[in-house]
Design an enzyme around this catalytic site. Structure first.
Site, PDB file in Angstrom:
ATOM      1  N   LYS A 165      -0.937 -22.221  43.155  1.00 31.78           N
ATOM      2  CA  LYS A 165      -1.151 -22.145  44.605  1.00 31.78           C
ATOM      3  C   LYS A 165       0.158 -21.809  45.318  1.00 31.78           C
ATOM      4  O   LYS A 165       1.120 -22.562  45.244  1.00 31.78           O
ATOM      5  CB  LYS A 165      -1.655 -23.482  45.159  1.00 31.78           C
ATOM      6  CG  LYS A 165      -2.090 -23.347  46.622  1.00 31.78           C
ATOM      7  CD  LYS A 165      -2.223 -24.690  47.315  1.00 31.78           C
ATOM      8  CE  LYS A 165      -0.945 -25.110  47.997  1.00 31.78           C
ATOM      9  NZ  LYS A 165      -0.606 -24.312  49.181  1.00 31.78           N
ATOM     10  N   GLU A 238      11.144 -29.361  41.802  1.00 35.69           N
ATOM     11  CA  GLU A 238      12.331 -28.610  42.236  1.00 35.69           C
ATOM     12  C   GLU A 238      12.330 -28.656  43.750  1.00 35.69           C
ATOM     13  O   GLU A 238      11.513 -28.001  44.396  1.00 35.69           O
ATOM     14  CB  GLU A 238      12.256 -27.152  41.751  1.00 35.69           C
ATOM     15  CG  GLU A 238      12.413 -26.985  40.261  1.00 35.69           C
ATOM     16  CD  GLU A 238      13.832 -27.218  39.755  1.00 35.69           C
ATOM     17  OE1 GLU A 238      14.716 -27.565  40.570  1.00 35.69           O
ATOM     18  OE2 GLU A 238      14.040 -27.066  38.550  1.00 35.69           O
ATOM     19  N   CYS A 272      16.928 -22.496  48.003  1.00 32.19           N
ATOM     20  CA  CYS A 272      17.130 -23.929  47.747  1.00 32.19           C
ATOM     21  C   CYS A 272      18.581 -24.207  47.402  1.00 32.19           C
ATOM     22  O   CYS A 272      19.169 -25.160  47.890  1.00 32.19           O
ATOM     23  CB  CYS A 272      16.218 -24.402  46.633  1.00 32.19           C
ATOM     24  SG  CYS A 272      16.397 -23.446  45.126  1.00 32.19           S
ATOM     25  N   GLU A 369      19.180 -30.293  55.373  1.00 31.07           N
ATOM     26  CA  GLU A 369      19.037 -28.936  54.832  1.00 31.07           C
ATOM     27  C   GLU A 369      18.585 -28.006  55.950  1.00 31.07           C
ATOM     28  O   GLU A 369      17.475 -28.141  56.452  1.00 31.07           O
ATOM     29  CB  GLU A 369      17.981 -28.937  53.715  1.00 31.07           C
ATOM     30  CG  GLU A 369      17.759 -27.548  53.148  1.00 31.07           C
ATOM     31  CD  GLU A 369      16.664 -27.484  52.094  1.00 31.07           C
ATOM     32  OE1 GLU A 369      15.595 -28.074  52.276  1.00 31.07           O
ATOM     33  OE2 GLU A 369      16.888 -26.800  51.084  1.00 31.07           O
TER      34      GLU A 369
HETATM   35  P1  NAD Z   1       6.772 -27.407  51.335  1.00 36.24           P
HETATM   36  O1  NAD Z   1       7.099 -28.625  50.565  1.00 36.24           O
HETATM   37  O2  NAD Z   1       6.340 -27.537  52.722  1.00 36.24           O
HETATM   38  O3  NAD Z   1       5.586 -26.602  50.591  1.00 36.24           O
HETATM   39  C1  NAD Z   1       5.700 -26.154  49.256  1.00 36.24           C
HETATM   40  C2  NAD Z   1       4.313 -26.034  48.663  1.00 36.24           C
HETATM   41  O4  NAD Z   1       3.750 -27.335  48.517  1.00 36.24           O
HETATM   42  C3  NAD Z   1       3.310 -25.254  49.509  1.00 36.24           C
HETATM   43  O5  NAD Z   1       2.478 -24.501  48.633  1.00 36.24           O
HETATM   44  C4  NAD Z   1       2.534 -26.360  50.204  1.00 36.24           C
HETATM   45  O6  NAD Z   1       1.241 -25.941  50.598  1.00 36.24           O
HETATM   46  C5  NAD Z   1       2.482 -27.418  49.136  1.00 36.24           C
HETATM   47  N1  NAD Z   1       2.389 -28.805  49.593  1.00 36.24           N
HETATM   48  C6  NAD Z   1       2.856 -29.345  50.745  1.00 36.24           C
HETATM   49  N2  NAD Z   1       2.640 -30.670  50.758  1.00 36.24           N
HETATM   50  C7  NAD Z   1       2.051 -30.981  49.579  1.00 36.24           C
HETATM   51  C8  NAD Z   1       1.605 -32.211  48.989  1.00 36.24           C
HETATM   52  N3  NAD Z   1       1.731 -33.381  49.606  1.00 36.24           N
HETATM   53  N4  NAD Z   1       1.052 -32.161  47.753  1.00 36.24           N
HETATM   54  C9  NAD Z   1       0.953 -30.984  47.103  1.00 36.24           C
HETATM   55  N5  NAD Z   1       1.331 -29.797  47.615  1.00 36.24           N
HETATM   56  C10 NAD Z   1       1.886 -29.798  48.831  1.00 36.24           C
HETATM   57  O7  NAD Z   1       8.037 -26.466  51.181  1.00 36.24           O
HETATM   58  P2  NAD Z   1       8.306 -25.037  51.857  1.00 36.24           P
HETATM   59  O8  NAD Z   1       8.617 -25.245  53.293  1.00 36.24           O
HETATM   60  O9  NAD Z   1       7.234 -24.080  51.473  1.00 36.24           O
HETATM   61  O10 NAD Z   1       9.623 -24.575  51.067  1.00 36.24           O
HETATM   62  C11 NAD Z   1      10.915 -24.851  51.483  1.00 36.24           C
HETATM   63  C12 NAD Z   1      11.493 -25.984  50.670  1.00 36.24           C
HETATM   64  O11 NAD Z   1      11.430 -25.678  49.277  1.00 36.24           O
HETATM   65  C13 NAD Z   1      12.962 -26.180  50.955  1.00 36.24           C
HETATM   66  O12 NAD Z   1      13.246 -27.553  51.070  1.00 36.24           O
HETATM   67  C14 NAD Z   1      13.650 -25.619  49.720  1.00 36.24           C
HETATM   68  O13 NAD Z   1      14.924 -26.133  49.478  1.00 36.24           O
HETATM   69  C15 NAD Z   1      12.678 -25.966  48.662  1.00 36.24           C
HETATM   70  N6  NAD Z   1      12.882 -25.115  47.490  1.00 36.24           N
HETATM   71  C16 NAD Z   1      13.391 -25.680  46.328  1.00 36.24           C
HETATM   72  C17 NAD Z   1      13.649 -24.876  45.226  1.00 36.24           C
HETATM   73  C18 NAD Z   1      14.244 -25.439  43.953  1.00 36.24           C
HETATM   74  O14 NAD Z   1      14.154 -24.782  42.907  1.00 36.24           O
HETATM   75  N7  NAD Z   1      14.849 -26.613  43.963  1.00 36.24           N
HETATM   76  C19 NAD Z   1      13.393 -23.513  45.292  1.00 36.24           C
HETATM   77  C20 NAD Z   1      12.883 -22.984  46.479  1.00 36.24           C
HETATM   78  C21 NAD Z   1      12.626 -23.803  47.565  1.00 36.24           C
END
Ligand code: NAD
Length: 475
Positions: A165, A238, A272, A369
């Site tokens: 997803k 991650e 990230c 962040e």
């Molecule tokens: P987000 O956590 O809002 O969403 C990520 C995904 O999780 C989406 O598909 C969302 O629909 C889903 N999601 C949200 N809440 C959920 C829950 N409770 N249970 C299951 N799924 C859920 O993140 P975002 O805004 O899309 O991405 C940005 C964040 O991602 C930043 O904090 C960034 O640092 C992090 N990130 C980390 C890495 C890494 O490898 N460490 C890489 C890229 C991005």
């Protein structure tokens, strides 16, 4: 209005409900993606479970299929890159690079030498790596295809099947990738579903989920970790970062400025492991600020489809407003925008790359962040204090140290509480063979490399004589 169906059990599933997709350069709704219902999600997990019964049996077939995935992605680079730019805003060149990187991950895992059977004890103990089952893979919006491949490629090679997803902000390239994968993979091996966070929540607790591989924010990651606890489902997280760089007093500001700048501003800082705060010795502070501002001021911010653009818009309104509010609160607290600090135009989520001086702990742009094109420069007198400030956070993804003396760089690297430390670089990624993972609230577990593949397996221990086959004795 463009619409791409989900891929479930190898079929196109248009879905009965929809989410709107906005182009960050124009703020126009240009596409719709399905929002999976509970029944469609059940079908996706059921088809993945069915497909897994055959998929897990033949490693050579999996290697061939993963090469097929890399090929089909590369053949469709232009179409996928267009979709990425329309939903994330990054330049077409960066989008095409993301597609190629995605393909490279499949090629690496197709070719990886994996010991499925290992002698643990010659007296008669064998370790056998077995797939876990159906993997629930959940991705964020900043690198929709590349981060999906970090999960898909190792999980598939290890014999698992997947329900994937993407973020509701960026469903389109992933939906199209699902269709392309269905052309080269057996039915049900990869299922792509789309929808809001609720779909992600349902995936983490689905009874057929054998492993959750999640990339996203700390907040959502902690919810995922709590959700999987009820079934004791294995999980890899991650999560976000607030990576510090410590510049040492023997660094040459002119020489390090480009590396520091692109470590912070690649993909508009929506990385990230981007550099998110710099600790600068007072003696170098004015020169480094000037050098970084010079790099920032020279860049073209514009539509990612224009060939002259260096940085596109931020990816979505939520992120744009968050970054603007961090900027406003830093400026109100006395920080200075040495470069940037202004929106470009009045349509689209464009913000000039911003170098913030007079920054310090206590400002949200330093403590949190920002995930956007803002870089605070924090002065320091004593390097031990800089290390203390660098570590004084719940994040622990990456960090970097800059200077001329290798022994000193390594000494400070050893004091930083992060999963990765770069020396005289930041956010460099040498490829799929290098493990990546965060400490503290930046994550749980590791992706990439052999260790990343192992995280999609369970080693079964078998006591008894080695297996005697027509080819000879194998462990
Ligand atoms: P987000 O956590 O809002 O969403 C990520 C995904 O999780 C989406 O598909 C969302 O629909 C889903 N999601 C949200 N809440 C959920 C829950 N409770 N249970 C299951 N799924 C859920 O993140 P975002 O805004 O899309 O991405 C940005 C964040 O991602 C930043 O904090 C960034 O640092 C992090 N990130 C980390 C890495 C890494 O490898 N460490 C890489 C890229 C991005």
């Amino acid at each position: 209005m463009k619409r791409i169906p989900m891929t479930i059990a190898g079929r196109d599933v248009p879905g009965s409900e929809a989410i709107e997709v906005v182009d960050p350069a124009t703020e126009q709704v240009w596409a719709e993606a399905p929002a999976a219902t509970a029944a469609e999600l059940d079908e996706a997990f059921g088809s993945a479970a069915d497909a897994g019964r055959t998929w897990r049996l033949d490693d050579a077939a999996r290697q061939k299929a993963l090469h097929g995935v890399a090929d089909v992605l590369l053949r469709n680079t232009d179409e996928l890159a267009q979709l990425l730019t329309s939903e994330v805003g990054k330049t077409l060149a960066d989008s095409a690079m993301e597609v190629k990187t995605t393909a490279a991950w499949f090629t690496y895992y197709a070719d990886l030498d994996v010991a499925w059977r290992e002698v643990i004890d010659p007296a008669g103990v064998t370790g056998i790596r077995e797939p876990l089952g159906v993997v629930a893979a959940i991705t964020p919006w900043n690198f929709p295809l590349a981060l999906a491949s970090w999960k898909l490629a190792p999980a598939l090679r290890a014999g698992n099947t997947v329900v994937l997803k993407p973020s509701p902000y960026t469903p389109m390239a992933t939906l199209r990738m699902g269709q392309l994968l269905a052309e080269v993979l057996p039915q049900g091996v990869v299922n792509v579903v789309t929808g809001g966070d609720d779909v992600g929540v349902a995936m983490t607790t689905h009874p057929l989920t054998a492993k959750v591989s999640f990339t996203g924010s700390v907040q959502a990651g902690r919810s995922v970790n709590a959700a999987v606890a009820s079934n004791l489902t294995p999980v890899t997280l991650e999560l976000g970062g607030n990576d510090p760089a410590i510049v040492l007093d023997d660094a040459d500001p002119a020489a390090v400025a480009q590396g520091l700048f692109w470590g912070a501003f690649y993909n508009n800082g929506q990385v990230c492991g981007a550099l998110k705060r710099i600790y600068v010795p007072e003696s170098l502070y004015p020169q480094l600020a000037e050098q970084l501002a010079g790099v920032a001021d020279a860049l073209v911010v514009g539509n990612g489809t224009d060939p002259g653009t260096h940085l596109g818009p931020l990816a979505n309104r939520m992120q744009f407003e968050r970054v603007q509010s961090l900027l406003e609160s830093a400026l109100a607290d006395g920080a200075q925008a040495r470069a940037g600090g202004v929106r470009v135009g009045d349509r689209g989520f464009f913000l000039r790359p911003t170098i913030l001086t007079e920054a310090h702990a206590g400002q949200a742009v330093v403590d949190e962040e920002q995930f956007g094109p803002l870089l605070p420069l924090v002065p320091y007198r004593d390097v031990d204090d800089a290390v203390r400030q660098a570590n004084d956070t719940t994040f622990g993804l990456g960090a970097s140290v800059w200077g001329g003396d290798s022994a000193r760089l390594h000494d400070i690297a050893g004091q930083l509480d992060t999963g990765t430390v770069w020396l005289n670089a930041h956010a460099a990624n040498n490829g799929p063979h290098v493990p990546f993972g965060g400490r503290k609230w930046s994550g749980l577990g590791v992706e990439n490399g052999l260790v990343g593949l192992h995280s999609f397996t369970q080693q079964k221990i078998v006591y008894g004589p080695a297996l005697d086959t027509a080819e000879g004795i194998v462990p």
